[in-house]
Design an enzyme around this catalytic site. Structure first.
Site, mmCIF file in Angstrom:
data_model
loop_
_atom_site.group_PDB
_atom_site.id
_atom_site.type_symbol
_atom_site.label_atom_id
_atom_site.label_comp_id
_atom_site.label_asym_id
_atom_site.label_seq_id
_atom_site.Cartn_x
_atom_site.Cartn_y
_atom_site.Cartn_z
ATOM 1 N N LEU A 157 0.835 -1.206 0.000
ATOM 2 C CA LEU A 157 0.000 0.000 0.000
ATOM 3 C C LEU A 157 0.869 1.257 0.000
ATOM 4 O O LEU A 157 2.002 1.244 0.474
ATOM 5 C CB LEU A 157 -0.947 0.011 1.198
ATOM 6 C CG LEU A 157 -0.380 0.049 2.629
ATOM 7 C CD1 LEU A 157 0.118 1.422 3.032
ATOM 8 C CD2 LEU A 157 -1.435 -0.416 3.588
ATOM 9 N N GLU A 159 1.055 5.168 1.319
ATOM 10 C CA GLU A 159 0.424 6.145 2.202
ATOM 11 C C GLU A 159 -0.230 7.217 1.334
ATOM 12 O O GLU A 159 0.273 7.553 0.272
ATOM 13 C CB GLU A 159 1.464 6.772 3.136
ATOM 14 C CG GLU A 159 1.818 5.832 4.257
ATOM 15 C CD GLU A 159 2.836 6.410 5.227
ATOM 16 O OE1 GLU A 159 2.932 7.638 5.365
ATOM 17 O OE2 GLU A 159 3.535 5.604 5.855
ATOM 18 N N PHE A 256 5.608 7.218 -11.931
ATOM 19 C CA PHE A 256 6.875 7.325 -11.187
ATOM 20 C C PHE A 256 8.002 7.926 -12.022
ATOM 21 O O PHE A 256 9.155 7.503 -11.920
ATOM 22 C CB PHE A 256 7.287 5.951 -10.644
ATOM 23 C CG PHE A 256 6.903 5.794 -9.203
ATOM 24 C CD1 PHE A 256 5.606 5.487 -8.872
ATOM 25 C CD2 PHE A 256 7.825 6.001 -8.189
ATOM 26 C CE1 PHE A 256 5.217 5.385 -7.545
ATOM 27 C CE2 PHE A 256 7.458 5.908 -6.858
ATOM 28 C CZ PHE A 256 6.149 5.601 -6.540
ATOM 29 N N TYR A 258 8.228 11.476 -12.304
ATOM 30 C CA TYR A 258 8.242 12.914 -12.028
ATOM 31 C C TYR A 258 9.525 13.308 -11.288
ATOM 32 O O TYR A 258 9.867 12.695 -10.272
ATOM 33 C CB TYR A 258 7.026 13.303 -11.176
ATOM 34 C CG TYR A 258 5.732 13.208 -11.964
ATOM 35 C CD1 TYR A 258 5.251 14.306 -12.659
ATOM 36 C CD2 TYR A 258 5.032 12.008 -12.028
ATOM 37 C CE1 TYR A 258 4.083 14.216 -13.400
ATOM 38 C CE2 TYR A 258 3.858 11.909 -12.772
ATOM 39 C CZ TYR A 258 3.390 13.015 -13.453
ATOM 40 O OH TYR A 258 2.248 12.938 -14.193
ATOM 41 N N CYS A 267 9.405 4.270 4.045
ATOM 42 C CA CYS A 267 9.733 3.016 3.360
ATOM 43 C C CYS A 267 10.949 3.100 2.447
ATOM 44 O O CYS A 267 11.937 2.413 2.692
ATOM 45 C CB CYS A 267 8.524 2.530 2.575
ATOM 46 S SG CYS A 267 7.202 2.018 3.673
ATOM 47 N N LYS A 270 14.538 3.615 4.066
ATOM 48 C CA LYS A 270 15.005 2.527 4.937
ATOM 49 C C LYS A 270 15.102 1.201 4.171
ATOM 50 O O LYS A 270 15.996 0.397 4.423
ATOM 51 C CB LYS A 270 14.127 2.410 6.184
ATOM 52 C CG LYS A 270 12.907 1.529 6.034
ATOM 53 C CD LYS A 270 12.231 1.297 7.361
ATOM 54 C CE LYS A 270 10.853 0.681 7.161
ATOM 55 N NZ LYS A 270 10.797 -0.575 6.439
HETATM 56 P P1 NAD Z 1 4.401 2.386 12.379
HETATM 57 O O1 NAD Z 1 5.611 2.863 13.058
HETATM 58 O O2 NAD Z 1 3.387 3.377 11.904
HETATM 59 O O3 NAD Z 1 3.630 1.335 13.308
HETATM 60 C C1 NAD Z 1 4.234 0.275 13.983
HETATM 61 C C2 NAD Z 1 3.474 0.035 15.278
HETATM 62 O O4 NAD Z 1 3.920 -1.180 15.884
HETATM 63 C C3 NAD Z 1 3.661 1.130 16.325
HETATM 64 O O5 NAD Z 1 2.395 1.644 16.691
HETATM 65 C C4 NAD Z 1 4.352 0.412 17.504
HETATM 66 O O6 NAD Z 1 3.955 0.917 18.759
HETATM 67 C C5 NAD Z 1 3.867 -1.006 17.300
HETATM 68 N N1 NAD Z 1 4.701 -2.057 17.921
HETATM 69 C C6 NAD Z 1 6.043 -2.176 17.940
HETATM 70 N N2 NAD Z 1 6.399 -3.320 18.551
HETATM 71 C C7 NAD Z 1 5.264 -3.948 18.935
HETATM 72 C C8 NAD Z 1 4.962 -5.176 19.589
HETATM 73 N N3 NAD Z 1 5.944 -6.008 19.957
HETATM 74 N N4 NAD Z 1 3.666 -5.503 19.815
HETATM 75 C C9 NAD Z 1 2.679 -4.669 19.427
HETATM 76 N N5 NAD Z 1 2.899 -3.491 18.801
HETATM 77 C C10 NAD Z 1 4.165 -3.140 18.539
HETATM 78 O O7 NAD Z 1 4.924 1.503 11.148
HETATM 79 P P2 NAD Z 1 4.225 1.300 9.708
HETATM 80 O O8 NAD Z 1 4.502 2.479 8.843
HETATM 81 O O9 NAD Z 1 2.846 0.820 9.898
HETATM 82 O O10 NAD Z 1 5.115 0.098 9.144
HETATM 83 C C11 NAD Z 1 5.005 -1.218 9.665
HETATM 84 C C12 NAD Z 1 5.746 -2.157 8.717
HETATM 85 O O11 NAD Z 1 5.105 -2.159 7.436
HETATM 86 C C13 NAD Z 1 7.194 -1.760 8.449
HETATM 87 O O12 NAD Z 1 7.967 -2.908 8.289
HETATM 88 C C14 NAD Z 1 7.102 -1.008 7.132
HETATM 89 O O13 NAD Z 1 8.305 -1.046 6.406
HETATM 90 C C15 NAD Z 1 6.028 -1.793 6.413
HETATM 91 N N6 NAD Z 1 5.314 -1.031 5.387
HETATM 92 C C16 NAD Z 1 4.957 0.254 5.627
HETATM 93 C C17 NAD Z 1 4.249 0.950 4.657
HETATM 94 C C18 NAD Z 1 3.873 2.392 4.868
HETATM 95 O O14 NAD Z 1 3.495 3.043 3.894
HETATM 96 N N7 NAD Z 1 3.926 2.910 6.074
HETATM 97 C C19 NAD Z 1 3.893 0.328 3.441
HETATM 98 C C20 NAD Z 1 4.234 -1.012 3.264
HETATM 99 C C21 NAD Z 1 4.956 -1.682 4.245
#
Ligand code: NAD
Length: 454
Positions: A157, A159, A256, A258, A267, A270
Site C-alpha cells: 500500500l 500512504e 513514477f 516525475y 519506506c 530505509k
Molecule cells: P508504524 O511505526 O506506523 O507502526 C508500527 C506500530 O507497531 C507502532 O504503533 C508500535 O507501537 C507497534 N509495535 C512495535 N512493537 C510492537 C509489539 N511487539 N507488539 C505490538 N505493537 C508493537 O509503522 P508502519 O509504517 O505501519 O510500518 C510497519 C511495517 O510495514 C514496516 O515494516 C514497514 O516497512 C512496512 N510497510 C509500511 C508501509 C507504509 O506506507 N507505512 C507500506 C508497506 C509496508
C-alpha cells in the site's frame, strides 16, 4: 475469520480496518497504550483518506476492536499478522527487534494452531527467524506440539491511498510453504479479488525479496528522473517534455517519472538501505542501488542549493514560505521528508520559515522539536505574507492552482522555487514571478497544430 493485528501503525490499522470491512473479526494490538486509548475513543492517530469512516463503522458494528494486551491479542486470532515497525539499525540493516518480540509473544501465549503472517517489510530469512522464535518460546513452555505456520505477505500500500490500495490491490504476494496456510490465505483474500485472481503464491524467501525489489525499483526510477532533470537543466532541455516522451513507451510506462526534490517517507529510504546491507552481507554489492541512494541524498539538498544560488550564502533576515511538509500528498507522515532537510538547512543559515501543510503540521512540529526559526501558517496564503520566496516541497492538490497575482502581491520578492514542477513556467513568468522549477530551462514548446489553426 478471527484476526489479530500486532502493531497498529499505518499498515496495521489499515490492514485491520479493511479486513474488518470484509466481515472478519479483528483485534488490533499495540504496545502503545495511549494510541489504543485514542483509537477506542474513535480518534485516529494518523491521517489517511477514507480510513476514519471504515474504522468507525466497523467499531460500531462490532467487528473491529483495539487492545494493548498482547496476551489477549494472541489468544484472539487464528491468524496473527505481524505489522510492527522495522526501522533502520545503525548499519542500515532492518532492525528486527520488534518483529522478533512479536513472534516471541505469540509463542509465549498461544494454546492452539496459529497462522503467523509477516506483513512488516523484513529481510530475506525473517520467516525462518520468526519460526525459530515461536518454536523456542513453545519449547520453553513444554508445548512444542502446538502446530503453527509462518507465511510472508508483504504490504504494497501507498500512504495517501492506503485504503484504496488495500481494497483494490494490483497483486497479493504470499510466500508460503505449507498447504494449510495456503488455503487460509486464499480464503482470507478471496473478497479482494472477485474480478481476477491477484494472488501471487511463491516461496517465502522470494516473497520477502519481492517487497524490497519493488521499493528499490521505484526508488531507482525516481533517482533516475531526478538526475535527468539536473542534466536537462544544464543542457537547456525540459524534463517535463522528456518525461512525456519516455513515459509513452509501453516498456517504460508513465508512472513514477516525475522529477522532484527527493524521495522520503518511512519506506523507500530505509528499505533501500536494508537491501544494500543484506546484499553486502552476502558479498553481492548492488551498484545501481548504491547510486540511487547517493543521488537521493544529493536531491534532498537541491532546493536549498537554489535558495543559496539566488539569495547568497547568508540567509540572515530572510523569510521563506514553505508549502508542504509531508513526504508526499494525502498523508501526515513526515518521516525522512525532504521538507525537514530544507527547514533545518535554511534555519542553520539564519533564515526564518513560515510553513503550511494541510495535514502534517503537527507531525512536523514533533519531528523538528523546538526550532525557533519555523512557524506554522493557517493557510497557504498566510504563509506567503512578507516572505522573500515561496518554496514548494509537497505536491498537495491545494497548491496546484493558486492565484498567482495574489502570490506575487503577498511575497516580498516574487520568487517561487518549486521542488515538484507544479506550474507552467510561461504562466508564472507572464505573472511577473521569477520561477525556479527543476529541469525546465528549455524554451516553451512550439504551438500545437490545433493552436496554429485557431
Ligand atoms: P508504524 O511505526 O506506523 O507502526 C508500527 C506500530 O507497531 C507502532 O504503533 C508500535 O507501537 C507497534 N509495535 C512495535 N512493537 C510492537 C509489539 N511487539 N507488539 C505490538 N505493537 C508493537 O509503522 P508502519 O509504517 O505501519 O510500518 C510497519 C511495517 O510495514 C514496516 O515494516 C514497514 O516497512 C512496512 N510497510 C509500511 C508501509 C507504509 O506506507 N507505512 C507500506 C508497506 C509496508
Amino acid at each position: 475469520m478471527k484476526l489479530t493485528i500486532v502493531g497498529t501503525g499505518y499498515v496495521g490499522l489499515v490492514t485491520g480496518a479493511c479486513f474488518a470491512e470484509m466481515g472478519n473479526d479483528v483485534l488490533c494490538v499495540d504496545l502503545d497504550a495511549r494510541k489504543i486509548e485514542r483509537l477506542r475513543a474513535g480518534d485516529l492517530p494518523i491521517f489517511e483518506p477514507g480510513l476514519k469512516e471504515i474504522v468507525l463503522r466497523n467499531m460500531t458494528e462490532g467487528r473491529l476492536h483495539f487492545s494493548a494486551d498482547v496476551r489477549e491479542g494472541v489468544r484472539f486470532g487464528t491468524l496473527q499478522f505481524i505489522a510492527v515497525g522495522t526501522p533502520p539499525g545503525e548499519d542500515g540493516s532492518a532492525d528486527m527487534q520488534h518483529v522478533l518480540a512479536a513472534a516471541r509473544a505469540i509463542g509465549c501465549h498461544m494454546s492452539d494452531y496459529k497462522l503467523v503472517i509477516d506483513k512488516s517489510t523484513v529481510p530475506v530469512g525473517t520467516a525462518d527467524a520468526v519460526r525459530e522464535e515461536i518454536a523456542a518460546a513453545l519449547a520453553a513452555r513444554g508445548m512444542q506440539k502446538i502446530p503453527f505456520s509462518v507465511v510472508s505477505n508483504p504490504e504494497f500500500l501507498k500512504e495517501g491511498a492506503a485504503v484504496e490500495d488495500f481494497m483494490r490491490p494490483d497483486r497479493i504476494v504470499v510466500g508460503v510453504d505449507d498447504e494449510r496456510a495456503a488455503l487460509l490465505m486464499r480464503a482470507l483474500y478471496a473478497p479482494f479479488q472477485r474480478q481476477r485472481d491477484k494472488l501471487v503464491l511463491m516461496d517465502v524467501r522470494s516473497a520477502e525479496l519481492t517487497k524490497y525489489a519493488a521499493n528499490a525499483m521505484l526508488a531507482t526510477r525516481i533517482s533516475f528522473m531526478n538526475e535527468m532533470a539536473l542534466l536537462a537543466e544544464k543542457l537547456g532541455a525540459d524534463i517535463e517534455q522528456v518525461r512525456r516522451g519516455i513515459g509513452a513507451d509501453a516498456r517504460i510506462g508513465p508512472r513514477f517519472l516525475y522529477a522532484g526534490c527527493g524521495y522520503g517517507g518511512s519506506c523507500f529510504p530505509k528499505d533501500v538501505k536494508a537491501l544494500l546491507r543484506s546484499a553486502a552481507d552476502v558479498g553481492e554489492p548492488l551498484h545501481v542501488l548504491t547510486a540511487v541512494e547517493r543521488a537521493n541524498e544529493r536531491q534532498k539538498h537541491v532546493l536549498v542549493d537554489r535558495v543559496l544560488r539566488r539569495f547568497g550564502p547568508d540567509l540572515g533576515g530572510l523569510r521563506f514560505a514553505l508549502w508542504g511538509l509531508a513526504f508526499k500528498p494525502d498523508t501526515d507522515d513526515v518521516r525522512e521528508a525532504p521538507s525537514l532537510v530544507v527547514v533545518r538547512e535554511l534555519a542553520a543559515r539564519g533564515a526564518s520559515i513560515v510553513a503550511h501543510d494541510p495535514e502534517a503540521m503537527e507531525r512536523a512540529r514533533e519531528a523538528l522539536g523546538e526550532l525557533p526559526a519555523i512557524t506554522y501558517a493557517e493557510s497557504p496564503t498566510a504563509a506567503l505574507e512578507q516572505a522573500d520566496a515561496l518554496i514548494v516541497v509537497t505536491e498537495w492538490k491545494t497548491y496546484r492552482a493558486p492565484d498567482f497575482e495574489r502570490v506575487r502581491e503577498l511575497l516580498r520578492q516574487p520568487v517561487v522555487i518549486d521542488g515538484r514542477n507544479l506550474y507552467e513556467p510561461e504562466l508564472l513568468r507572464a505573472c511577473g514571478i521569477e520561477y525556479h522549477p527543476l529541469g525546465r530551462n528549455a524554451p516553451a514548446p512550439v504551438a500545437t497544430p490545433l493552436a496554429l489553426a485557431a
